[in-house]
Design a protein around this motif. Structure first.
Motif, PDB file in Angstrom:
ATOM      1  N   GLY A  11       0.789  -1.222   0.000  1.00  0.00           N
ATOM      2  CA  GLY A  11       0.000   0.000   0.000  1.00  0.00           C
ATOM      3  C   GLY A  11       0.818   1.267   0.000  1.00  0.00           C
ATOM      4  O   GLY A  11       0.266   2.370   0.102  1.00  0.00           O
ATOM      5  N   ARG A 145      -5.378  -2.399   2.419  1.00  0.00           N
ATOM      6  CA  ARG A 145      -4.186  -1.548   2.482  1.00  0.00           C
ATOM      7  C   ARG A 145      -4.174  -0.512   1.362  1.00  0.00           C
ATOM      8  O   ARG A 145      -3.584   0.561   1.490  1.00  0.00           O
ATOM      9  CB  ARG A 145      -2.912  -2.402   2.413  1.00  0.00           C
ATOM     10  N   TRP A 146      -4.816  -0.822   0.266  1.00  0.00           N
ATOM     11  CA  TRP A 146      -4.890   0.127  -0.861  1.00  0.00           C
ATOM     12  C   TRP A 146      -5.923   1.214  -0.631  1.00  0.00           C
ATOM     13  O   TRP A 146      -6.133   2.072  -1.483  1.00  0.00           O
ATOM     14  CB  TRP A 146      -5.200  -0.624  -2.153  1.00  0.00           C
TER      15      TRP A 146
END
Length: 210
Positions: A11, A145-146
C-alpha cells in the motif's frame, strides 16, 4: 491526461502512472456512454420467454356444449384464453433483443467511461508473484491496504488472469476480476472502486487507443 499514484503490495506509494485516452466531447459524452450501456444490457437478454396461443395448446377440438338452450354463455373451445388451461393472449414469444453500435463508437464510449472514473481509480504494481498460493485473506488484506472499504464493489483489472489471483479472488462477493482486454462499460460504471495494475493500465492504453 491524468497522473495516478502507483502503490505496491503493502500500500506504499512507489511511483506515478499516466492515463491518457481519447474521450468523447463533453457535450456528447453522457449520450455515447448511455447508448453503449443500454446496448450491453439489452444484448445480454436471452429473449427465450415463450407462451402458447389458443392455436398451440392441446385440446379444444370439440365445442364444449351446444350453442343454445343450456342457459350458459356460448363457448366454442375449452382452450379459449378465458378458460383455465387456455391459450395466452398477446403473451411473449422468442425474440432477438440485440441492438447494434459502431465499433468506433463502442470503443469511444468505453474510453470515456473509464477516464471518467479516474477519481476512483487505484493503480498498483503487479502482485501475482505475491500470491505464491491461492489465499483469499491475503488479497482482502491487500485491498484494504490500498484504501478500499471492505463493503465496496471493486473491479480488479489485470493484464492476464493468473490462476492464483483468480482462485484468491473468486470467493470475494464484492470483487469482479477481469483482464485488460475484456473491459466493458457496465463493469466500469458499476464498481465503486477500480483497481488496475500498472501493466494492465499500459495495456488498456495500447489496446483501446484507436
Amino acid at each position: 491526461m491524468v497522473d495516478c499514484v502507483v502503490r505496491n503490495w503493502q500500500g506504499e506509494e512507489v511511483g506515478q502512472a499516466t492515463l491518457d485516452l481519447r474521450v468523447a466531447k463533453e457535450e456528447s459524452a453522457a449520450h455515447v456512454v448511455h447508448r453503449a450501456l443500454v446496448m450491453q444490457m439489452t444484448n445480454a437478454r436471452q429473449g427465450t420467454a415463450s407462451t402458447k396461443t389458443r392455436a398451440e395448446v392441446s385440446g379444444g377440438g370439440r365445442k364444449p356444449w351446444r350453442q343454445k338452450g343450456t342457459g350458459r354463455a356460448r363457448a366454442g373451445s375449452n382452450r379459449s384464453p378465458l378458460w383455465r388451461g387456455g391459450g395466452v393472449t398477446f403473451g411473449p414469444k422468442p425474440r432477438d433483443y440485440n441492438i447494434k453500435m459502431n465499433r468506433k463508437e463502442r470503443r469511444l464510449a468505453l474510453r470515456t467511461a473509464f477516464q471518467s472514473r479516474t477519481e476512483d481509480l487505484i493503480v498498483v504494481q503487479d502482485f501475482a508473484d505475491q500470491l505464491t498460493r491461492p489465499k483469499t485473506k491475503d488479497l482482502v488484506e491487500a485491498i484494504t491496504r490500498w484504501g478500499i472499504a471492505p463493503e465496496s464493489k471493486v473491479l480488479l483489472i489485470v493484464p492476464e488472469i493468473e490462476q492464483t489471483v483468480y482462485l484468491s479472488a473468486r470467493n470475494i462477493p464484492t470483487l469482479r476480476l477481469i483482464s485488460a482486454t475484456r473491459l466493458n462499460v457496465y463493469d466500469v460504471l458499476n464498481a465503486d472502486k477500480i483497481v488496475t495494475t500498472d501493466t494492465a493500465l499500459a495495456k488498456i492504453q495500447e489496446v483501446y487507443s484507436d
